[in-house]
Scaffold this active site. Structure first.
Site, PDB file in Angstrom:
ATOM      1  N   LYS A  16       0.832  -1.198   0.000  1.00 39.93           N
ATOM      2  CA  LYS A  16       0.000   0.000   0.000  1.00 39.93           C
ATOM      3  C   LYS A  16       0.871   1.255   0.000  1.00 39.93           C
ATOM      4  CE  LYS A  16      -1.839  -1.442   3.754  1.00 39.93           C
ATOM      5  NZ  LYS A  16      -2.648  -1.615   4.980  1.00 39.93           N
ATOM      6  N   THR A  46      -7.820   9.140   9.279  1.00 43.66           N
ATOM      7  CA  THR A  46      -7.467   7.914   8.569  1.00 43.66           C
ATOM      8  C   THR A  46      -7.223   6.745   9.521  1.00 43.66           C
ATOM      9  OG1 THR A  46      -5.151   8.624   8.559  1.00 43.66           O
ATOM     10  CG2 THR A  46      -6.478   9.153   6.610  1.00 43.66           C
ATOM     11  N   GLY A  87      -7.509   3.469  11.240  1.00 41.06           N
ATOM     12  CA  GLY A  87      -8.149   2.203  10.901  1.00 41.06           C
ATOM     13  C   GLY A  87      -8.216   1.882   9.426  1.00 41.06           C
ATOM     14  N   THR A  88      -7.532   2.653   8.583  1.00 40.27           N
ATOM     15  CA  THR A  88      -7.621   2.385   7.140  1.00 40.27           C
ATOM     16  C   THR A  88      -7.068   1.004   6.777  1.00 40.27           C
ATOM     17  OG1 THR A  88      -5.553   3.622   6.851  1.00 40.27           O
ATOM     18  CG2 THR A  88      -7.601   4.784   6.383  1.00 40.27           C
ATOM     19  N   GLY A  89      -5.945   0.622   7.397  1.00 42.80           N
ATOM     20  CA  GLY A  89      -5.367  -0.682   7.083  1.00 42.80           C
ATOM     21  C   GLY A  89      -6.264  -1.822   7.515  1.00 42.80           C
ATOM     22  N   CYS A  90      -6.831  -1.715   8.716  1.00 37.35           N
ATOM     23  CA  CYS A  90      -7.767  -2.729   9.195  1.00 37.35           C
ATOM     24  C   CYS A  90      -8.985  -2.811   8.284  1.00 37.35           C
ATOM     25  CB  CYS A  90      -8.225  -2.400  10.612  1.00 37.35           C
ATOM     26  SG  CYS A  90      -6.906  -2.222  11.828  1.00 37.35           S
TER      27      CYS A  90
END
Length: 289
Positions: free
Chosen positions: A183, A214, A216-219
């Site tokens: 990412k 932003t 929690g974007t990865g989760c």
């Protein structure tokens, strides 16, 4: 790339998240369950750690005993079941080894979000656990989703532009996962994610959203991939659809006004637009998800 949905036995699609709890509700188990619900999937959970955190910082963290983590996974799978699962915060080598063993036992299609550091900079993965993650869990993954700092840890060198991202994706793929998504949100350039299937690269582009919200974007991204796999999509198409979903969640984040630090993304932005069950629409012209 195939976008033909596979049949999913057993009625309502189900997915399992194996991760840490975020008391602020923006990341971890809470973000995963919100994402599953928003995308029409029944979500279950196995909590690996309890954290005290908000939009500003992780204030404290407590790892659950190994037997309790295993009991949660087995309780869910023995009764409810799941086609796909994702991992988030797995702080220690012992937790990683346990989760890998249960994933093998239940033959789960696995998405690995290699969570290492929280948004505020707090370490969520022990240094001694990195090699265990690489040798034990990544070979079981159908998809792994490192951001740039996580990719750098996994490959042992700097990862910046798209050329280095492709090199990192190739090196991580050699560790065993079927698909790698590196990412690019941490890049100073326009954000580009690199999807690699072992043979071909695909660039997933989106305009950068100017927002501090932003958390929690990865989760959320990895949970969305898991949800689409649970609904029957091939993994590569699940990644593409998850990218569209999380981009929309970031674009709508400022409307939430949650907390005073890095606020959460809007997991239910599709519902706000009146699309009650967005992923049941199989129209190939639909750009939303």
């Amino acid at each position: 790339m195939s976008s033909t949905m596979q049949s999913v036995a057993g009625g309502t699609p189900r997915a399992l998240t194996i991760a840490g709890s975020d008391s602020g509700g923006g990341a971890g188990i809470q973000a995963d369950l919100k994402t599953f619900a928003a995308l029409g999937v029944y979500g279950t959970s196995a909590i690996t750690a309890v954290t005290a955190q908000n939009t500003r910082a992780v204030l404290s963290a407590f790892e659950l005993p190994l037997e309790m983590i295993a009991a949660q996974i087995d309780a869910v799978m023995d009764d409810i079941g799941a086609l796909a699962a994702k991992t988030g915060m797995l702080a220690s080598p012992e937790i990683i080894q346990l989760v890998a063993e249960r994933v093998r036992h239940w033959n789960l299609r696995l998405v690995v979000d290699p969570v290492m550091v929280a948004k505020g900079g707090e370490r969520l993965l022990q240094e001694r656990a990195i090699e265990t993650l690489k040798s034990t869990l990544l070979p079981l993954a159908e998809v792994v989703t490192p951001n740039l700092p996580e990719a750098e840890v996994l490959v042992g060198h700097s990862v910046r532009g798209t050329v280095e991202m492709r090199e990192a994706a190739r090196a991580i793929h050699a560790l065993g996962p079927r698909y790698v998504v590196v990412k690019g949100g941490h890049s100073a350039d326009a954000p580009v994610d690199i999807l690699f299937d072992g043979q071909e690269f695909q660039e997933l582009r989106a305009e950068r959203v100017q927002t501090a919200n932003t958390h929690g974007t990865g989760c959320t991204f990895s949970a969305a991939i898991t949800a689409f796999i649970a609904r029957g999509w091939d993994a590569d198409e699940a990644v593409v659809r998850a990218k569209r979903y999380v981009t929309g969640a970031i674009q709508h984040a400022d409307a939430l006004h949650i907390g005073h630090g890095h606020g959460p993304v809007d997991h239910f932005w599709l519902l706000d637009r009146g699309l009650e069950r967005p992923v049941t629409v199989d129209d190939e012209k639909d750009d939303t998800v």
